[in-house]
Design a protein around this motif. Structure first.
Motif, PDB file in Angstrom:
ATOM      1  N   SER A  91       0.791  -1.225   0.000  1.00  0.00           N
ATOM      2  CA  SER A  91       0.000   0.000   0.000  1.00  0.00           C
ATOM      3  C   SER A  91       0.824   1.276   0.000  1.00  0.00           C
ATOM      4  N   ARG A  92       2.090   1.203   0.438  1.00  0.00           N
ATOM      5  CA  ARG A  92       2.910   2.400   0.554  1.00  0.00           C
ATOM      6  C   ARG A  92       4.289   2.176  -0.055  1.00  0.00           C
ATOM      7  N   ILE A  93       4.887   3.248  -0.574  1.00  0.00           N
ATOM      8  CA  ILE A  93       6.201   3.163  -1.193  1.00  0.00           C
ATOM      9  C   ILE A  93       7.227   2.572  -0.230  1.00  0.00           C
ATOM     10  N   GLU A  94       7.119   2.914   1.059  1.00  0.00           N
ATOM     11  CA  GLU A  94       8.091   2.440   2.047  1.00  0.00           C
ATOM     12  C   GLU A  94       8.092   0.914   2.183  1.00  0.00           C
ATOM     13  N   GLU A  95       7.027   0.254   1.732  1.00  0.00           N
ATOM     14  CA  GLU A  95       6.939  -1.202   1.839  1.00  0.00           C
ATOM     15  C   GLU A  95       7.655  -1.910   0.699  1.00  0.00           C
ATOM     16  N   LEU A  96       8.117  -1.153  -0.297  1.00  0.00           N
ATOM     17  CA  LEU A  96       8.833  -1.756  -1.420  1.00  0.00           C
ATOM     18  C   LEU A  96      10.296  -1.941  -1.026  1.00  0.00           C
ATOM     19  N   ASN A  97      10.708  -3.188  -0.850  1.00  0.00           N
ATOM     20  CA  ASN A  97      12.081  -3.491  -0.445  1.00  0.00           C
ATOM     21  C   ASN A  97      12.504  -4.835  -1.023  1.00  0.00           C
ATOM     22  N   SER A  98      13.640  -5.335  -0.605  1.00  0.00           N
ATOM     23  CA  SER A  98      14.181  -6.575  -1.183  1.00  0.00           C
ATOM     24  C   SER A  98      13.302  -7.791  -0.910  1.00  0.00           C
TER      25      SER A  98
END
Length: 394
Positions: free
Chosen positions: A372-379
């Motif tokens: 839901s949020r950009i901050e949740e996009l990770n490896s």
């Protein structure tokens, strides 16, 4: 109906329209890369090596693509990259692109070698733009452009460091754009007259074509050969990180170092006072045979991502590519060819539609990943796919 008559939606759709409207030397100038263009192709192809995790049955009713970068609130993690001579792709092209970026809530970066000056862009917009600059031999000229950018409200400087020497962009020689031979000039003029629409709208009505940020230094700045000679004479192959420290002392705003392809160079940029870096190989237009930017991103982000903002350009054509770059460690991305194709095809309206599509694609991709949020996009949401696909039926 011909496939070229479909409604333009994607970057490739706008690219086809741009090719129909531009003289060939201009289309190849933006489309091409250095030497055999291996790095140019790798920038795009290597995005396919990474796959996203699809997660279901999660509440994605309020997907938010917004982010904050250098104190600016952005609608999505994307900015328009600096593109030299963009005012030759549409009438007063830099102004059109800056207005579209502002409308869509993202930054626009004005090139040192723009057709429109920083003052012209400022007068056409309400939000500060970013300004791109090279380390030139003439430090007084560098300071002059810094002062003009600051006076125009610019707070973020994008400093390009991968042009110690000019790359070998062979398409420009083939088309007569550079080189100065009689045969080349004939080819150049012939291409102009095959595009009468461009010749009237931009060639005549879009004047002046001077490189406005340099016109007080270059006699007949609209002459491409004179421009090439001046700019190449100004590239400083002796520049080192000490010169970035000098720049830091003369610029109070943000400094983003563009052209980083090595973790050690990323660390050196941070040590020199950079507020951000761009993982960039100049869109494959400088050193051919270097790795793609998306392949270099993870190691560089792991090295300096906790100390500085990490951006990426090269090979990004859609919102899915943006999501992959963010998941691999970028805070934001820059797009160049993509917005120029849209502008060449349909002007400011084309850039507006393209950016709206990018945001829709980013939101849809995130939602289908259960994010839901950009901050949740990770490896955790991306993986590298190394093995080629083998069709068992072949």
């Amino acid at each position: 109906m011909s496939k070229y008559n479909v409604v333009a939606v994607t970057t490739n759709d706008y690219k086809r329209q741009a090719k129909q409207r531009l003289p060939n030397f201009l289309f190849d100038y933006i489309e091409g890369g250095a030497n055999a263009e291996q790095t140019l192709q790798a920038n795009t192809a290597d995005f396919k090596r990474y796959t996203l995790r699809q997660r279901v049955m999660r509440d994605v009713s309020a997907v938010d693509t917004s982010t904050t970068l250098f104190g600016e609130s952005l609608s999505m993690p994307l900015a328009l990259a600096p593109v030299g001579m963009a005012g030759l792709f549409a009438r007063r092209g830099e102004v059109q692109a800056a207005r579209a970026a502002e409308k869509n809530g993202i930054p626009f970066t004005l090139s040192t070698v723009a057709i429109c000056s920083s003052e012209e862009v400022q007068s056409a917009t309400n939000q500060p733009f970013w300004f791109q600059l090279y380390m030139l031999r003439d430090r007084a000229l560098v300071l002059d452009m810094l002062h003009r950018a600051a006076a125009s409200g610019c707070k973020t400087l994008v400093f390009t460091v991968d042009l110690a020497l000019p790359g070998m962009r062979l398409r420009d020689y083939r088309n007569g754009m550079l080189g100065g031979s009689t045969k080349g000039k004939i080819s150049y003029l012939t291409q102009l007259f095959t595009r009468p629409g461009w010749l009237l709208d931009i060639g005549i009505l879009g004047k002046p074509h001077s490189l406005c940020n340099l016109k007080h230094k270059v006699e007949s700045a609209s002459d491409l050969d004179r421009y090439k000679a001046f700019v190449e004479s100004q590239f400083d192959p002796s520049a080192t990180w000490k010169d970035i420290a000098w720049l830091r002392n003369n610029w109070s705003g943000n400094i983003i170092i563009k052209g980083i392809m090595d973790a050690d160079d990323a660390k050196a940029a941070v040590d020199a006072g950079a507020d951000g870096i761009v993982v960039s190989n100049h869109g494959g237009r400088q050193l051919d045979g270097v790795s793609s930017t998306i392949d270099k991103l993870p190691s560089i982000a792991n090295s300096v991502g906790q100390q500085t903002k990490v951006l990426l350009d090269g090979g990004i054509h859609n919102g899915v590519d943006v999501v992959k770059a963010i998941a691999l460690g970028a805070d934001s991305v820059l797009i160049g060819r993509s917005w120029v194709y849209a502008m060449a095809a349909q002007g400011e309206a084309g850039v507006n539609k393209l950016l709206a599509l990018y945001q829709q694609e980013i939101a849809a991709t995130m939602g289908l990943m259960g994010v839901s949020r950009i901050e949740e996009l990770n490896s955790d949401v991306i993986e590298r796919f190394n093995q080629p696909f083998n069709n068992p039926l072949s």
